[in-house]
Design a protein around this motif. Structure first.
Motif, short mmCIF file in Angstrom:
data_model
loop_
_atom_site.label_atom_id
_atom_site.label_comp_id
_atom_site.label_asym_id
_atom_site.label_seq_id
_atom_site.Cartn_x
_atom_site.Cartn_y
_atom_site.Cartn_z
N ARG A 182 -9.07 -12.46 1.17
CA ARG A 182 -10.23 -11.73 1.78
C ARG A 182 -11.33 -12.96 1.83
N PHE B 286 -13.81 -7.52 -6.25
CA PHE B 286 -14.61 -8.34 -5.02
C PHE B 286 -15.75 -8.17 -5.21
N ARG C 91 -3.59 -9.73 5.39
CA ARG C 91 -3.00 -8.62 6.24
C ARG C 91 -1.95 -9.21 7.09
N ASP D 137 -6.20 -12.47 -2.71
CA ASP D 137 -6.21 -11.11 -3.03
C ASP D 137 -4.61 -10.63 -3.19
N VAL E 69 -3.46 -7.65 -2.76
CA VAL E 69 -2.76 -6.68 -1.82
C VAL E 69 -2.55 -7.27 -0.19
N VAL E 70 -3.78 -7.86 0.07
CA VAL E 70 -3.69 -8.32 1.40
C VAL E 70 -3.66 -9.73 1.61
N LEU F 160 0.79 -1.25 -0.01
CA LEU F 160 -0.08 0.20 -0.04
C LEU F 160 1.10 1.36 0.04
N ASP G 292 -3.48 10.73 -4.00
CA ASP G 292 -3.08 10.14 -2.93
C ASP G 292 -2.61 10.75 -1.65
N LEU H 258 -7.98 -1.50 3.10
CA LEU H 258 -9.06 -1.51 1.81
C LEU H 258 -10.13 -0.68 2.00
N ALA I 295 -8.92 -3.84 -6.81
CA ALA I 295 -9.27 -5.11 -6.38
C ALA I 295 -10.49 -5.04 -5.56
N LEU J 63 2.07 1.57 -3.61
CA LEU J 63 1.05 1.93 -4.73
C LEU J 63 0.57 3.42 -4.30
N PHE K 268 -9.66 2.63 0.44
CA PHE K 268 -9.56 2.67 -1.17
C PHE K 268 -11.00 2.55 -1.52
#
Lengths: 527, 114
Positions: free
Chosen positions: A464, B11, A429, A458, A460-461, A266, B90, B71, B7, A269, B74
């Protein structure tokens, strides 16, 4: 000779008395103050009935008092139990009961939020904020009371390295969290390895990103104290916002960073990270989940002068293997190794036939041996016996090894590579989550007939969570209601984000819920 | 928006438990009260709901009460961009702008020059 964690503090306090030891929420305390306040707290706790071997809970958001409390409890000869300040009170109550916490260090409002039975079981609460006059009850001790106790020396308590230092609760597959017991020796084995491997000095400035109930924080706190460095505690509010977090690293001139990969992704990004803004950053450590290669390559490019290390290990061993990222190899790598064993630790993989894996390319379950391995789970002899097993590969004397439940492959390069889990534990996470614990929470609802929790991968984490539920009567229950129900039982990071209702759950030919089929149905769309 | 938000959207699109910002609501978004309503609805049902939290005060910190996680932030930003036609950098994704429903509303109003 150092054999208990608090000796790290007394040594640094003697050497760097006026240097800042801890910074949090705009406030810092010196080594002398940390040493003195924790001496006083230890006296206060003992006066309040805490004895060697007792457990003391810490239940409040990260602040300077967190670190004072950790050392104060240790100096009283007790073990501290960091409690997730965001966890539901039901879970906190369970943990307090499970390991028999009688003294809790907390905030007044949090103390009141506990259920009556839990409050009654507590003999004393030390409140770090002002207790409201009307709310002062028996056994409520305001923090400033510690100033009345001796500051210059800790109480006299006889300890050995095998005494417990802290208990960390992690997700349990049977529906209740389990307490991993860690001794001073377990912790010091890891801390001393890190001190040597990462050459932490008094000039370093470490971050503490992980929550204190998460074992990553052991490095941040104790390695900073060991070296006479300063540890900067990152609060939830800072951790949530990537540009705020990047500014934190920049402003505090953090030199050593340790977190789960998802926090780094994070930052990468959305944090507007630039090497020129982080000239002091020299080492970045990460652990807790698999770092997606695509992002690791980007991070390596962005921070060309920073050493990157992948640390691996369940809470039961803290860290048992590591891999120092080889930048020359990185471009052509498609999978990041978990590496090789840390010094003073042995790891080996055991295949399905019960033999140690010696051929490259072969897979097996990773076993860990050495002084960093836990002696087991608090109050759970059965679970301990399953996971911390006699080492049958060493016939000369009785010895235990820890079965990680992680499947690994031995690579041609001599490194181990993580392949997957033997059971239904997942990571999100960096948090360890037993899908069984989520399913137990769902199934305990009277309207639920069948429930399965699945991990949706996922980028990134890591994962989920989604649940598929069959209700006795579809009209009787909504997903929001079920999520609320879960919120009273399991931490927020374990609550399924999506709950899908079905008439019944698909079964395999043996009549079990078809987890594999359901997981495959729920793969993420290509990004 | 970046990958995290993408993402999050992917989802969500797989199973829709809630339907939001329908055409009707977007038209109504010209008035301040409905901007806040929309924000409140998204925060309560999309973010708080999935965390099992039922009541969220306009003034309440979404960070302290655990309504937003890394998350969720975002997803919230994507929602604001799509519903109110604002572009959020950002560096604007901060506690100062997004701490509570009230502060999010103020932020959206500033961004859209209302």
């Amino acid at each position: 000779m150092v054999y208990v964690l608090q000796q790290l503090l007394s040594a640094s306090a003697a050497r760097y008395p006026e240097k800042a030891a801890v910074w949090a929420r705009g406030r810092s305390i010196s080594y002398r103050e940390l040493d003195e306040r924790s001496n006083q707290l230890a006296h206060l706790l003992m006066q309040g009935g805490v004895r060697k071997g007792d457990r003391v809970g810490l239940f409040f958001p990260k602040c300077v008092e967190s670190i004072i409390s950790m050392f104060g409890v240790l100096k009283a000869g007790a073990a501290y139990v960091p409690l997730d300040p965001q966890a539901p009170v039901d879970r906190i109550g369970y943990i307090i009961g499970n390991c028999g916490i009688k003294v809790l260090i907390t905030q007044d409002e949090r103390r009141r939020s506990l259920d009556a039975a839990t409050r009654e079981a507590l003999e004393a609460c030390v409140v770090i904020d002002e207790a409201r006059e009307s709310g002062k009850g028996t056994g409520v001790v305001p923090w400033p009371a510690l100033m009345e106790y001796p500051a210059s020396h800790p109480p006299v308590v006889t300890l050995t390295e095998t005494d417990l230092a802290y208990i960390l609760y992690t997700s349990g597959s049977t529906g209740r969290p389990k307490g991993v017991m860690l001794s001073h020796q377990n912790a010091l084995t890891f801390v001393e390895w890190c001190a040597d491997k990462f050459q932490i000095t008094h000039e370093d400035r470490l971050s503490n990103h992980a929550p204190l109930h998460f074992d990553l924080s052991v490095f941040d706190v104790y390695n900073a104290i060991e070296a006479g460095a300063t540890v900067y505690l990152v609060t939830e509010e800072t951790a949530l916002f990537p540009t705020t977090l990047a500014k934190f690293i920049e402003t505090h001139r953090i030199s050593v960073w340790y977190s789960v990969p998802s926090a780094l992704v994070l930052l990468l990004l959305h944090g507007d990270l630039k090497a020129e803004r982080l000239p002091h950053l020299r080492t970045v450590l990460f652990a807790g989940e698999v770092f997606p290669m695509k992002y690791l390559k980007q991070l390596a490019q962005l921070l060309p002068a920073v050493e990157l290390d992948n640390l691996y290990g369940p809470t039961e061993t803290n860290v048992c293997t590591y891999y120092r990222v080889d930048r020359e190899r990185l471009a052509s790598m498609d999978k990041l190794p978990i590496g090789i064993a840390c010094e003073n630790t042995e790891v080996f993989a055991v295949n399905d036939k019960g033999e140690i894996v010696t051929r490259t390319g072969e897979s097996g379950e990773l076993y860990v041996r050495g002084p960093s391995v836990t002696c087991g789970y608090w109050g759970d002899v059965e679970k301990t016996r399953q996971m911390v097993v006699p080492n049958r590969f060493q016939p000369n004397f009785e010895e235990k090894v820890y079965r990680t439940g992680d499947l690994v492959t031995l690579g041609e390069d001599g490194n181990y590579y993580f392949v997957g889990r033997r059971d239904s534990m997942i990571k999100s996470r960096g948090y360890r989550i037993e899908l069984g614990e989520i399913e137990s929470a769902l199934l305990s609802h009277p309207a639920v007939r069948e429930a399965v929790a699945i991990a949706v991968p996922d980028e990134v984490v890591g994962n989920r969570i989604k649940a598929i539920v069959a209700a006795h009567n579809r009209d009787a229950i909504q997903s929001a209601e079920l999520q609320q129900y879960c919120a009273k039982r399991i931490p927020k990071y374990m609550i399924p984000e999506i709950i899908e209702f079905r008439e019944s759950l698909p079964k395999t030919s043996t009549g079990k819920v078809d987890r594999v089929g359901l997981s495959q149905e729920n793969l993420p769309l290509a990004v | 928006m970046g990958k995290a938000a993408q993402a999050a959207n992917l989802f969500d699109s797989s199973v829709l438990t809630f339907q939001f910002h329908t055409g009707d609501q977007q038209q109504m978004a010209t008035e301040e009260t409905t901007i806040k309503d929309q924000i409140r609805q998204f925060v309560c049902e999309e973010l708080a709901g999935a965390k099992g939290i039922t009541v969220v005060g306009d003034n309440e910190s979404l960070i302290e009460n655990g309504v937003v996680d890394s998350l969720g932030i975002f997803r919230l930003v994507t929602f604001l961009e799509e519903s109110f036609g604002v572009k959020i950098g950002d560096e604007e994704i901060s506690a100062e702008n997004l701490r509570s429903v009230d502060m999010i509303e103020q932020f959206v109003l500033r961004k859209s020059g209302r």
